[in-house]
Design a protein around this motif. Structure first.
Motif, PDB file in Angstrom:
ATOM      1  N   LEU A 220     -20.744  16.401  32.748  1.00 41.67           N
ATOM      2  CA  LEU A 220     -21.108  15.249  32.989  1.00 41.67           C
ATOM      3  C   LEU A 220     -22.183  15.726  34.160  1.00 41.67           C
ATOM      4  N   ALA A 221     -21.840  17.152  34.862  1.00 42.27           N
ATOM      5  CA  ALA A 221     -22.901  17.740  36.046  1.00 42.27           C
ATOM      6  C   ALA A 221     -24.451  18.227  34.996  1.00 42.27           C
ATOM      7  N   ILE A 222     -25.007  18.432  34.121  1.00 42.15           N
ATOM      8  CA  ILE A 222     -25.671  18.639  33.253  1.00 42.15           C
ATOM      9  C   ILE A 222     -26.151  17.088  33.450  1.00 42.15           C
ATOM     10  N   HIS A 223     -25.051  16.495  32.541  1.00 40.83           N
ATOM     11  CA  HIS A 223     -25.785  14.828  32.458  1.00 40.83           C
ATOM     12  C   HIS A 223     -26.665  14.204  33.840  1.00 40.83           C
ATOM     13  N   ALA A 224     -25.060  14.463  34.753  1.00 40.50           N
ATOM     14  CA  ALA A 224     -25.631  13.797  36.166  1.00 40.50           C
ATOM     15  C   ALA A 224     -27.269  14.357  36.896  1.00 40.50           C
TER      16      ALA A 224
ATOM     17  N   THR B 182     -21.211   2.111  38.829  1.00 39.50           N
ATOM     18  CA  THR B 182     -20.087   2.093  37.800  1.00 39.50           C
ATOM     19  C   THR B 182     -18.469   3.083  38.971  1.00 39.50           C
ATOM     20  N   SER B 183     -19.400   3.344  40.365  1.00 35.19           N
ATOM     21  CA  SER B 183     -17.726   3.619  41.194  1.00 35.19           C
ATOM     22  C   SER B 183     -17.482   2.428  41.625  1.00 35.19           C
ATOM     23  N   ALA B 184     -16.078   2.497  41.975  1.00 40.92           N
ATOM     24  CA  ALA B 184     -15.919   1.601  43.325  1.00 40.92           C
ATOM     25  C   ALA B 184     -14.956   1.796  44.261  1.00 40.92           C
ATOM     26  N   SER B 185     -14.979   1.257  45.117  1.00 43.93           N
ATOM     27  CA  SER B 185     -13.993   1.706  47.230  1.00 43.93           C
ATOM     28  C   SER B 185     -12.942   1.213  47.350  1.00 43.93           C
ATOM     29  N   TYR B 186     -11.850   2.321  47.814  1.00 39.41           N
ATOM     30  CA  TYR B 186     -11.455   1.165  48.878  1.00 39.41           C
ATOM     31  C   TYR B 186     -11.684   2.081  50.398  1.00 39.41           C
ATOM     32  N   PRO B 187     -11.817   1.259  51.229  1.00 38.39           N
ATOM     33  CA  PRO B 187     -12.891   0.408  52.128  1.00 38.39           C
ATOM     34  C   PRO B 187     -13.916   0.772  50.995  1.00 38.39           C
ATOM     35  N   PRO B 188     -14.993  -0.504  50.669  1.00 38.90           N
ATOM     36  CA  PRO B 188     -15.709  -0.488  50.105  1.00 38.90           C
ATOM     37  C   PRO B 188     -17.102   0.187  51.509  1.00 38.90           C
ATOM     38  N   SER B 189     -17.557   0.863  50.309  1.00 39.96           N
ATOM     39  CA  SER B 189     -18.959   2.058  51.237  1.00 39.96           C
ATOM     40  C   SER B 189     -19.891   1.273  51.122  1.00 39.96           C
TER      41      SER B 189
ATOM     42  N   TRP C 295     -21.954  11.940  41.453  1.00 44.95           N
ATOM     43  CA  TRP C 295     -21.327  13.271  40.675  1.00 44.95           C
ATOM     44  C   TRP C 295     -19.626  12.875  40.965  1.00 44.95           C
ATOM     45  N   GLY C 296     -19.685  12.303  41.074  1.00 44.43           N
ATOM     46  CA  GLY C 296     -17.458  11.920  40.827  1.00 44.43           C
ATOM     47  C   GLY C 296     -16.814  11.915  40.321  1.00 44.43           C
ATOM     48  N   GLY C 297     -17.750  12.309  38.912  1.00 49.47           N
ATOM     49  CA  GLY C 297     -17.089  11.802  37.234  1.00 49.47           C
ATOM     50  C   GLY C 297     -17.033  14.088  37.395  1.00 49.47           C
ATOM     51  N   VAL C 298     -18.094  14.355  37.507  1.00 49.59           N
ATOM     52  CA  VAL C 298     -17.802  15.621  37.505  1.00 49.59           C
ATOM     53  C   VAL C 298     -17.134  16.708  38.759  1.00 49.59           C
ATOM     54  N   LEU C 299     -16.688  15.440  40.146  1.00 46.92           N
ATOM     55  CA  LEU C 299     -16.057  16.075  41.111  1.00 46.92           C
ATOM     56  C   LEU C 299     -14.283  16.027  40.734  1.00 46.92           C
ATOM     57  N   ILE C 300     -14.307  14.729  39.869  1.00 43.32           N
ATOM     58  CA  ILE C 300     -13.010  14.237  39.119  1.00 43.32           C
ATOM     59  C   ILE C 300     -12.246  15.900  38.102  1.00 43.32           C
ATOM     60  N   THR C 301     -13.350  15.614  37.764  1.00 46.58           N
ATOM     61  CA  THR C 301     -13.069  16.308  36.204  1.00 46.58           C
ATOM     62  C   THR C 301     -12.587  17.957  36.681  1.00 46.58           C
ATOM     63  N   SER C 302     -13.480  18.440  37.279  1.00 42.85           N
ATOM     64  CA  SER C 302     -13.517  20.265  37.315  1.00 42.85           C
ATOM     65  C   SER C 302     -11.949  19.375  38.344  1.00 42.85           C
ATOM     66  N   GLY C 303     -11.857  19.027  39.599  1.00 40.88           N
ATOM     67  CA  GLY C 303     -10.363  19.567  40.153  1.00 40.88           C
ATOM     68  C   GLY C 303      -9.624  19.015  39.267  1.00 40.88           C
ATOM     69  N   LEU C 304      -9.603  18.262  38.176  1.00 40.09           N
ATOM     70  CA  LEU C 304      -8.399  18.833  37.089  1.00 40.09           C
ATOM     71  C   LEU C 304      -8.069  19.981  35.999  1.00 40.09           C
TER      72      LEU C 304
END
Length: 162
Positions: free
Chosen positions: A37-41, A90-97, A125-134
């Motif tokens: 995901l990091a390389i792709h981003a 592709t990303s959603a949030s609360y509160p709205p960004s 970078w959200g996908g990279v951040l989440i998978t790296s954290g996991l």
């Protein structure tokens, strides 16, 4: 018998022979996904064209767990050749960004302008951040299993020698 935290330490590590390789495998898989995901981003950002976009609508979506609704921006922009493109982030949030009619920078691939992304840290970078954290969490569990098994084996070896 009721186990207290002190007595839990003396329990044998049943299942650790299975858990250790499973956690190691999950850690390695998450590491690979995170790297991909990091390389792709990075490649997307380097090769993408930039354009000014405008948030035309904030789509409300259920969070699925009974929590507050998430907001996902719908953005429109013009490509370099003048084609008007509208895409859903592709990303959603609360509160709205973002807010309706907000001007945003958009990255897009000229060959696939529909797969554009807003120039926002989490969108890119959200996908990279989440998978790296996991990956870090599972690496911690894997290390804990390994150290606990090693400590248990060391104790057994010491007791056998005495």
């Amino acid at each position: 018998m009721i186990y207290t935290p002190r007595s839990l330490k003396t329990l044998p590590m049943r299942g650790s022979t299975i858990a250790k390789p499973v956690f190691l495998a999950v850690t390695l898989i998450l590491f690979g996904i995170s790297g991909y995901l990091a390389i792709h981003a990075h490649r997307f950002i380097v090769h993408a064209q930039r354009a000014q976009g405008r948030v035309v609508e904030m789509l409300m979506e259920s969070s699925g767990n009974g929590g507050p609704a998430l907001s996902r921006p719908m953005v429109e922009f013009m490509t370099a050749d003048g084609t008007k493109i509208e895409f859903k982030s592709t990303s959603a949030s609360y509160p709205p960004s973002f807010a309706r009619n907000e001007i945003v920078t958009v990255f897009y691939d000229p060959d696939e302008p529909q797969s554009a992304e807003i120039n926002d840290f989490f969108s890119l970078w959200g996908g990279v951040l989440i998978t790296s954290g996991l990956c870090l969490v599972f690496a911690g569990f894997t290390t804990a299993f390994y150290l606990r098994v090693q400590k248990s084996r060391h104790k057994q070896t010491s007791q056998a020698k005495s």
